[in-house]
Write a protein that holds these residues in place. Structure first.
Motif, short mmCIF file in Angstrom:
data_model
loop_
_atom_site.label_atom_id
_atom_site.label_comp_id
_atom_site.label_asym_id
_atom_site.label_seq_id
_atom_site.Cartn_x
_atom_site.Cartn_y
_atom_site.Cartn_z
N LEU A 257 0.86 -1.19 0.00
CA LEU A 257 0.00 0.00 0.00
C LEU A 257 0.89 1.24 0.00
O LEU A 257 1.65 1.46 0.94
CB LEU A 257 -0.92 0.04 1.20
CG LEU A 257 -1.92 1.20 1.13
CD1 LEU A 257 -3.06 0.87 0.17
CD2 LEU A 257 -2.48 1.56 2.50
N TYR A 258 0.79 2.03 -1.07
CA TYR A 258 1.54 3.27 -1.20
C TYR A 258 0.67 4.40 -0.66
O TYR A 258 -0.47 4.59 -1.10
CB TYR A 258 1.87 3.53 -2.66
CG TYR A 258 2.48 4.90 -2.94
CD1 TYR A 258 3.85 5.08 -3.00
CD2 TYR A 258 1.67 6.01 -3.18
CE1 TYR A 258 4.41 6.33 -3.27
CE2 TYR A 258 2.21 7.26 -3.45
CZ TYR A 258 3.58 7.42 -3.49
OH TYR A 258 4.12 8.65 -3.75
N THR A 259 1.19 5.15 0.30
CA THR A 259 0.43 6.26 0.86
C THR A 259 1.35 7.21 1.62
O THR A 259 2.50 6.88 1.91
CB THR A 259 -0.70 5.74 1.77
OG1 THR A 259 -1.64 6.80 2.04
CG2 THR A 259 -0.16 5.21 3.09
N HIS A 260 0.82 8.38 1.95
CA HIS A 260 1.53 9.37 2.76
C HIS A 260 1.03 9.26 4.21
O HIS A 260 -0.15 8.95 4.43
CB HIS A 260 1.25 10.77 2.21
CG HIS A 260 2.06 11.85 2.86
ND1 HIS A 260 1.72 12.42 4.07
CD2 HIS A 260 3.20 12.47 2.46
CE1 HIS A 260 2.62 13.33 4.39
NE2 HIS A 260 3.52 13.38 3.44
N PRO A 261 1.87 9.51 5.20
CA PRO A 261 1.43 9.34 6.58
C PRO A 261 0.22 10.19 6.96
O PRO A 261 -0.69 9.72 7.65
CB PRO A 261 2.67 9.70 7.41
CG PRO A 261 3.59 10.42 6.48
CD PRO A 261 3.30 9.87 5.13
N LYS A 262 0.19 11.43 6.52
CA LYS A 262 -0.96 12.28 6.86
C LYS A 262 -2.25 11.74 6.23
O LYS A 262 -3.31 11.75 6.84
CB LYS A 262 -0.71 13.72 6.42
CG LYS A 262 0.30 14.48 7.27
CD LYS A 262 0.37 15.94 6.87
CE LYS A 262 1.36 16.69 7.76
NZ LYS A 262 0.94 16.71 9.17
N TRP A 263 -2.14 11.29 4.99
CA TRP A 263 -3.31 10.75 4.31
C TRP A 263 -3.82 9.50 5.02
O TRP A 263 -5.01 9.36 5.29
CB TRP A 263 -2.96 10.44 2.85
CG TRP A 263 -4.13 10.11 1.99
CD1 TRP A 263 -4.39 8.91 1.40
CD2 TRP A 263 -5.21 10.98 1.61
NE1 TRP A 263 -5.56 8.97 0.68
CE2 TRP A 263 -6.08 10.24 0.80
CE3 TRP A 263 -5.51 12.31 1.89
CZ2 TRP A 263 -7.24 10.78 0.25
CZ3 TRP A 263 -6.67 12.86 1.36
CH2 TRP A 263 -7.52 12.10 0.54
N ALA A 264 -2.91 8.59 5.34
CA ALA A 264 -3.31 7.36 6.01
C ALA A 264 -3.87 7.62 7.40
O ALA A 264 -4.73 6.86 7.89
CB ALA A 264 -2.11 6.42 6.10
N ASN A 265 -3.42 8.68 8.04
CA ASN A 265 -3.90 9.01 9.38
C ASN A 265 -5.19 9.83 9.36
O ASN A 265 -5.66 10.28 10.42
CB ASN A 265 -2.83 9.76 10.17
CG ASN A 265 -1.72 8.84 10.64
OD1 ASN A 265 -1.91 7.63 10.75
ND2 ASN A 265 -0.55 9.41 10.91
N GLY A 266 -5.76 10.06 8.19
CA GLY A 266 -7.03 10.77 8.09
C GLY A 266 -6.93 12.27 8.21
O GLY A 266 -7.95 12.95 8.37
N GLU A 267 -5.71 12.81 8.11
CA GLU A 267 -5.54 14.25 8.20
C GLU A 267 -5.72 14.91 6.84
O GLU A 267 -5.62 14.26 5.79
CB GLU A 267 -4.14 14.57 8.74
CG GLU A 267 -3.86 13.97 10.10
CD GLU A 267 -2.42 14.21 10.54
OE1 GLU A 267 -1.88 15.29 10.25
OE2 GLU A 267 -1.83 13.29 11.14
N ARG A 268 -5.96 16.21 6.84
CA ARG A 268 -6.07 16.94 5.58
C ARG A 268 -4.69 17.04 4.96
O ARG A 268 -3.70 17.30 5.64
CB ARG A 268 -6.67 18.33 5.80
CG ARG A 268 -8.13 18.26 6.25
CD ARG A 268 -8.88 19.57 6.03
NE ARG A 268 -10.29 19.37 6.34
CZ ARG A 268 -11.19 18.91 5.48
NH1 ARG A 268 -10.81 18.59 4.26
NH2 ARG A 268 -12.44 18.76 5.82
N PHE A 269 -4.66 16.86 3.64
CA PHE A 269 -3.37 16.72 2.99
C PHE A 269 -3.48 17.09 1.52
O PHE A 269 -4.52 16.93 0.89
CB PHE A 269 -2.90 15.26 3.12
CG PHE A 269 -1.63 14.94 2.41
CD1 PHE A 269 -0.42 15.45 2.84
CD2 PHE A 269 -1.63 14.13 1.29
CE1 PHE A 269 0.76 15.15 2.18
CE2 PHE A 269 -0.46 13.81 0.61
CZ PHE A 269 0.74 14.34 1.07
N GLY A 270 -2.38 17.61 0.97
CA GLY A 270 -2.31 17.89 -0.46
C GLY A 270 -2.77 19.27 -0.83
O GLY A 270 -3.19 20.08 0.00
N LYS A 271 -2.69 19.54 -2.12
CA LYS A 271 -3.00 20.87 -2.65
C LYS A 271 -4.42 21.30 -2.33
O LYS A 271 -4.68 22.48 -2.07
CB LYS A 271 -2.77 20.85 -4.17
CG LYS A 271 -3.02 22.17 -4.87
CD LYS A 271 -2.56 22.12 -6.31
CE LYS A 271 -3.30 21.08 -7.10
NZ LYS A 271 -2.94 21.07 -8.54
#
Length: 280
Positions: free
Chosen positions: A174-188
């Protein structure tokens, strides 16, 4: 994959890994900090261990000669295969043959979207990837920056993983970013999954391919007891635009690529990959 230029434009003061591996054998990162002399031109070395021998690419990367890539110390290539349920990377099949003939380990990843069910996306991916027993598979779970409303949700990702396991007997990375996987707001677009991936999710059973372009990556809490298997430490790297704190370098034979550390040594990488990701 997530672009370092999009996500880290304001992090010029943060050092990223000082890694080599573009000449001869792949290099392991030093497990302790090394402070270079002022003006020496040397880079900081982070306290992260791993083998710098895996790249990931897609059709937007120009490939000249995979044999040069292999001679540069790269051992494995993970190539984009599909996106959603109806897009196929036009370079996947031809490059697979070229890479494997050049002695490179081969992997395939799927970029998940919301438009189709997770199970339909998994079947579309498997039909094109045609994974053999030594093909590494991965699901890319991240914000869809080009079409935010078409971002894959957790339930779809879980269905994708379950179908891949049912069909192959193996779990994908599973490819992901830590913030994304943790349910936080992330990205542009400051999107969120709406909830974190939990340790009880089938996603947490997948080995983690972590995208985090800081000096030391953050492990999402669902993988806190497991850690990462691959760490994508820089994206879209070229000779003119290397990871912050590293000496600009290019892998001959390709225009640019994302670079990844494998947690382990060369023999462990071969053992892991040739089992299709079943063992350490």
């Amino acid at each position: 994959m997530i672009s370092r230029r999009l996500m880290l434009g304001g992090l010029a003061g943060m050092a990223a890994p000082a890694l080599s591996g573009c000449g001869g054998r792949p290099a392991s990162v030093s497990p302790s900090y090394y402070m270079p002399a002022p003006g020496s031109g040397e880079a900081y070395r982070p306290s992260v261990e791993g083998l710098d021998a895996v790249i990931d690419i897609s059709n937007n990367v120009t490939v000249g000669d995979f044999r040069q890539v292999r001679r540069a110390g790269i051992l494995g290539v993970i190539h984009k295969c599909t996106e959603g349920g109806d897009w196929i990377d036009p370079s996947y099949s031809s490059r697979r043959a070229q890479a494997e003939q050049s002695g490179l380990l081969w992997g395939a990843y799927h970029f998940g979207t919301r438009q189709y069910s997770g199970s339909d996306q998994a079947m579309a991916f498997l039909a094109i990837a045609r994974p053999g027993p030594q093909t590494l598979m991965a699901l890319d779970l991240e914000p869809n920056e080009r079409n935010p409303r078409n971002t894959m949700q957790i339930a779809q990702a879980e269905a994708f993983v379950q179908v891949v396991y049912q069909q192959t007997g193996r779990l994908p990375l599973l490819y992901t970013h830590p913030k994304w996987a943790n349910g936080e707001r992330f990205g542009k677009h400051r999107l969120s999954l709406g909830q974190p991936v939990t340790p009880g999710s089938v996603l947490a059973r997948c080995d983690l391919w972590l995208a985090d372009y800081r000096e030391e990556p953050e492990v999402p809490y669902a993988w806190a007891n497991k850690g990462w298997r691959l760490w994508q430490y820089v994206a879209d790297e070229t000779e003119a635009d290397a990871a912050y704190g590293t000496t600009p370098r290019a892998i001959p034979g390709i225009s640019h690529c994302d670079r990844n550390l494998f947690k382990g040594d060369e023999s462990q990488l071969y053992r892991y990959w040739r089992s299709g990701g079943r063992t350490a």
